[in-house]
Design an enzyme around this catalytic site. Structure first.
Site, short mmCIF file in Angstrom:
data_model
loop_
_atom_site.label_atom_id
_atom_site.label_comp_id
_atom_site.label_asym_id
_atom_site.label_seq_id
_atom_site.Cartn_x
_atom_site.Cartn_y
_atom_site.Cartn_z
N SER A 287 0.83 -1.19 0.00
CA SER A 287 0.00 0.00 0.00
C SER A 287 0.88 1.25 0.00
CB SER A 287 -0.95 -0.04 1.20
OG SER A 287 -1.98 0.90 1.07
N ASP B 189 -10.07 -4.19 -4.34
CA ASP B 189 -9.21 -3.14 -3.82
C ASP B 189 -9.32 -1.91 -4.73
OD1 ASP B 189 -7.23 -1.49 -2.84
OD2 ASP B 189 -5.60 -2.93 -3.09
N HIS C 190 -7.87 -5.35 -0.17
CA HIS C 190 -6.72 -4.55 0.26
C HIS C 190 -6.29 -5.00 1.65
CE1 HIS C 190 -4.11 -1.04 -0.07
NE2 HIS C 190 -4.34 -0.84 1.22
#
Length: 311
Positions: free
Chosen positions: A160, A253, A283
């Site tokens: 991320s 995601d 995610h």
């Protein structure tokens, strides 16, 4: 969606049903950080225990910052190494939230992993996190013998926001002849595109919602900064000569399209890149280790690619 993760999300929804939740802006970041740490530690109890850990300090951009060195069982004195940056939108996350994930990477790939606890916004707005990531990676090359890293086989990685940091460091070090990265491991990276991707338009969660994304952006304070290209990587023009990359995205995601697009840009620039999408995942799935067996399977597959890249 993976049935185990779907069940977790349904249980969470049922637990909070009927509760009036305050807007994120009304909650102090330190409270959200504490909750995030508690939640992620709780679902990583099954992470490998035979990985030795040592908490150390490395050089950040404004002084020493914490880091944690993971050494797999039976590792020789020197191994390839991965410098790892946790996720959390540059605002939350720490060494504890991603401890289980780093243990799995070290154990399954058979390489040392150094997790870096870079400074967080809003206390330390952009570009503090990026400056720390770059300084820490340089420190690793300059002190490789002290931590058992082979300086000829060093990778950067992250998930991320941490994937954004790893990609940024790869660009920053591209022309540094003394610090040649061998690989970049970008797990559902936030590329922070100028134009909203279709997946950001279509998906509002799970886990990573539009409100959360806006909250991260507000606290980071990067928009309008002269170094914005370090976050909004679609502004980075010269990608030729970057180290090979693995980019992993998840089907559920909002960031999946920008990760895919960045893989295409790297490939167009002549960079050797693999893009893997786990279509039934969400995610943050790499740090849901105890929730689904598929998470551990994915971690093993990712670690196998890392191991081969650093061999």
């Amino acid at each position: 969606m993976d049935p185990h993760i779907k069940a977790m999300l349904e249980e969470q929804a049922a637990r909070t049903a009927g509760q009036q939740m305050p807007p994120l802006d009304m909650i102090p970041p330190e409270m959200i950080r504490a909750n995030y740490q508690t939640e992620r530690k709780a679902v990583n109890q099954g992470a490998p225990k035979d990985v030795a850990t040592k908490d150390i300090t490395v050089e950040g951009a404004a002084g020493p910052i914490p880091a944690r060195l993971y050494t797999p069982a039976g590792a020789p004195a020197v191994t390839p190494g991965l410098v790892y940056f946790h996720g959390g939108g540059f605002v939350i996350g720490d060494l504890e939230t991603h401890d289980g994930h780093c243990r799995r990477l070290a154990a399954f790939a058979g390489v040392r992993v150094l997790a870096v606890d870079y400074r967080l916004a809003p206390e330390h707005p952009f570009p503090a996190s990026h400056d720390d990531a770059l300084a820490a990676t340089k420190w690793v090359f300059d002190h490789a013998a002290e931590i058992g890293f082979d300086p000829a086989h060093v990778a950067v990685g992250g998930c991320s926001a941490g994937g954004n940091l790893a990609a940024s460091v790869s660009i920053d070090l591209k022309d540094d002849p003394k610090r040649r990265l061998a690989f970049q491991l970008l797990l559902y990276p936030g590329i922070w595109p100028d134009e909203e991707t279709q997946s950001r338009k279509d998906l509002d969660g799970p886990l990573l919602t539009k409100e959360v994304l806006a909250w991260f952006e507000k606290h980071l304070g990067a928009h309008g900064h002269p170094q914005i290209a370090r976050v909004a990587l679609d502004k980075a023009k010269d990608l030729a000569g970057l180290p090979p990359a693995l980019i992993v995205t998840a089907g559920y995601d909002p960031l999946k399209d920008e990760g895919r697009d960045y893989a295409r840009r790297l490939e167009a620039a002549g960079v050797k890149v693999s893009h893997v999408e786990y279509s039934n995942m969400v995610h943050d799935f790499y740090i849901l280790g105890d929730v689904s067996p598929a998470v551990v399977d994915a971690a093993k597959e990712t670690a196998a690619t890392l191991k081969a890249a650093l061999a």
